[in-house]
Design an enzyme around this catalytic site. Structure first.
Site, PDB file in Angstrom:
ATOM      1  N   HIS A  53     -18.604 -52.875 -20.417  1.00 18.92           N
ATOM      2  CA  HIS A  53     -17.461 -53.506 -21.080  1.00 18.92           C
ATOM      3  C   HIS A  53     -17.005 -52.697 -22.295  1.00 18.92           C
ATOM      4  O   HIS A  53     -16.259 -53.182 -23.128  1.00 18.92           O
ATOM      5  CB  HIS A  53     -17.818 -54.946 -21.469  1.00 18.92           C
ATOM      6  CG  HIS A  53     -18.195 -55.759 -20.267  1.00 18.92           C
ATOM      7  ND1 HIS A  53     -17.319 -56.612 -19.648  1.00 18.92           N
ATOM      8  CD2 HIS A  53     -19.338 -55.781 -19.533  1.00 18.92           C
ATOM      9  CE1 HIS A  53     -17.923 -57.151 -18.592  1.00 18.92           C
ATOM     10  NE2 HIS A  53     -19.151 -56.660 -18.502  1.00 18.92           N
ATOM     11  N   GLU A  62     -32.108 -31.388 -28.085  1.00 16.62           N
ATOM     12  CA  GLU A  62     -32.687 -30.326 -28.912  1.00 16.62           C
ATOM     13  C   GLU A  62     -33.278 -29.202 -28.064  1.00 16.62           C
ATOM     14  O   GLU A  62     -33.358 -28.056 -28.502  1.00 16.62           O
ATOM     15  CB  GLU A  62     -33.775 -30.926 -29.830  1.00 16.62           C
ATOM     16  CG  GLU A  62     -33.481 -30.663 -31.292  1.00 16.62           C
ATOM     17  CD  GLU A  62     -34.431 -31.369 -32.255  1.00 16.62           C
ATOM     18  OE1 GLU A  62     -33.953 -31.708 -33.342  1.00 16.62           O
ATOM     19  OE2 GLU A  62     -35.609 -31.550 -31.954  1.00 16.62           O
ATOM     20  N   LYS A  93     -29.627 -28.387 -43.223  1.00 18.62           N
ATOM     21  CA  LYS A  93     -30.633 -28.470 -44.299  1.00 18.62           C
ATOM     22  C   LYS A  93     -30.275 -27.517 -45.436  1.00 18.62           C
ATOM     23  O   LYS A  93     -30.326 -27.881 -46.602  1.00 18.62           O
ATOM     24  CB  LYS A  93     -32.031 -28.108 -43.763  1.00 18.62           C
ATOM     25  CG  LYS A  93     -32.595 -29.125 -42.790  1.00 18.62           C
ATOM     26  CD  LYS A  93     -34.018 -28.765 -42.398  1.00 18.62           C
ATOM     27  CE  LYS A  93     -34.479 -29.619 -41.241  1.00 18.62           C
ATOM     28  NZ  LYS A  93     -35.722 -29.157 -40.644  1.00 18.62           N
TER      29      LYS A  93
END
Ligand code: PA5
Length: 443
Positions: free
Chosen positions: A306, A285, A420
């Protein structure tokens, strides 16, 4: 004892004198408060600003919640939960749930998603436990935690009545603004303030992190002490050679300019998995904007050797790796000898797992470096509060410096608003009528 040792010997890049100067100047700029986002620099002196009285107040509130509840639900998202989650997980026995006796309440997290099953399962599991909640939201208007809080509040009020609910709900929010502040004031909840000048992802050493941590039994005084040690060690005037945050920032920017666009944070201790998550938010961010930024990824080792190991060793050469290395474990578990030795492991008989883990770490480091993946190593003495506090501040300070070196404002997050707007339009939130029509036409 040194709380953080940074080893950049295998970083595979030359840090020029100019870049070192840039890092030190960025540190000075942060402290001078003259750079971009300078209204969000409260975190820089947060460790040394925290008073014993403040810690006592947080601990007292945590003790009240601990007395009332077997389970404490911490509600928040992003910076309002990741730091607490990271430290709680690092400090909690991995198999706590299997122990018959619990010396601390169980701390759960909600409001970091909108999953109906997640909250449904939580409510069902909480049936036989006494509960309390800490809700943290700086803006006080974030949808995910607001929804979770409405539901948990309802549950608490249903069980204990409105009066006792007040003793079981604590809000951490802005001192004056936001729906959560209004609600907390109207309902008479105990409230802690997130300072105006401390942004979400830099807020773990504010009550956002400290209160849930104290409630979960973490020694927050030691956590803050650890952070304070690195605040001191990276203060303005400290030379590049002694400033570990400036060094980390300079090396990662040198690597970025050299084409290494992805940083993988990893450790060989699974308890640190949420330190990875906290770090990803902090760097993602803060730096990912204006078309720039190192993409923060993570692994937990040796498990991910792995799965992601193949790519890291052999895939596109745009990666570098930062490993959090823990010098000493708390337990002593050794490989036994076996008369038949069918598994061929007798060569390890008598060895501690930690020693084997370290050899894995060193072997992987050399393999990855040979494969073109530069390696940085951040060593902490052991997983305890002082070391975690130091680690948090080390990464925060380096993030501020690195963001300035990258030429971005590390303290805003304009990009998170887009989803949003769309979500509100799709949910037909009042005020979004035009956007609702437009977005529905695009579905
Ligand atoms: O770092 C940030 O600022 C964000 O990740 C916020 O912490 C997150 O969006 C939650 O915001 P709030 O605490 O206002 O609910």
């Amino acid at each position: 004892m040194e709380l953080i040792k940074l080893d950049t010997r295998k970083c595979g890049v030359e840090v020029s004198e100019a870049l070192k100067r840039e890092a030190i100047e960025a540190n000075e700029l942060l402290h001078a408060g003259k750079g971009a986002g300078n209204d969000f620099l409260g975190w820089i002196t947060l460790p040394s600003d925290i008073t014993p009285e403040h810690l006592a107040e947080v601990n007292a509130c945590a003790a009240r919640l601990r007395e009332k509840a077997e389970v404490i639900i911490c509600i928040g998202i992003g910076g309002s939960y990741l730091g607490a989650k990271a430290v709680i997980d690092a400090m909690t026995d991995s198999f706590e749930l299997l122990h018959k006796e619990h010396k601390n309440p169980i701390v759960l997290f909600a409001g970091q998603n909108i999953s109906e099953d997640y909250l449904g399962e939580m409510l069902a599991a909480l049936k036989d436990y006494s509960i309390a909640t800490i809700v943290a939201s700086k803006s006080g208007t974030t949808t995910e935690p607001a929804i979770a809080f409405r539901i948990i509040k309802e549950e608490i009020e249903r069980r204990y009545g409105k009066e006792d609910a007040k003793n079981r709900i604590v809000a951490v929010t802005d001192k004056a603004r936001g729906a959560l502040k209004t609600l907390a004031t109207n309902e008479g909840y105990t409230t802690f303030v997130i300072p105006d000048n401390v942004g979400g992802r830099f807020s773990v050493l504010s009550p956002v992190g400290l209160l849930p941590l104290a409630a979960g039994g973490v020694d927050i005084t030691a956590l803050v002490e650890g952070a304070r040690a690195v605040e001191q060690a990276t203060r303005p005037g400290v030379a590049y050679e002694d400033n570990i945050s400036a060094q980390y920032a300079a090396v990662r920017n040198a690597l970025y300019r050299d084409g290494k666009k992805i940083e993988i944070l990893g450790s060989y201790e699974p308890k640190l998995v949420n330190i990875n998550e906290w770090w990803k938010q902090l760097y993602g961010e803060s730096e990912g904007k204006d078309g720039k930024g190192i993409y923060p990824a993570s692994v937990t080792l040796t498990a991910d050797l792995h799965s992601m190991g193949q790519y890291i060793q052999d895939g596109e050469r745009t990666l570098f790796e930062t490993i959090i290395s823990v010098a000493a474990p708390k337990y002593d578990v050794r490989v036994g000898a076996d008369a038949d030795n069918l598994d061929g492991l007798n060569y390890l008989a008598g060895k501690r797992l930690h020693e084997i883990n370290k050899m894995a770490e060193l072997g992987v480091q050399i393999a990855h470096v040979d494969g073109g993946v530069p390696n940085l190593r951040v060593e902490i003495p052991t997983i305890d509060e002082r070391a975690l506090g130091a680690l948090i501040y080390f990464f925060e300070k380096a993030c501020g410096i690195s963001g300035y070196m990258l030429g971005v404002n590390p303290f805003n997050q304009p990009g998170v608003e887009d989803y949003k707007r769309n979500m509100f339009a799709l949910l037909e939130k009042p005020g979004y009528e035009e956007q609702t029509k437009a977005i529905k036409a695009r579905l």
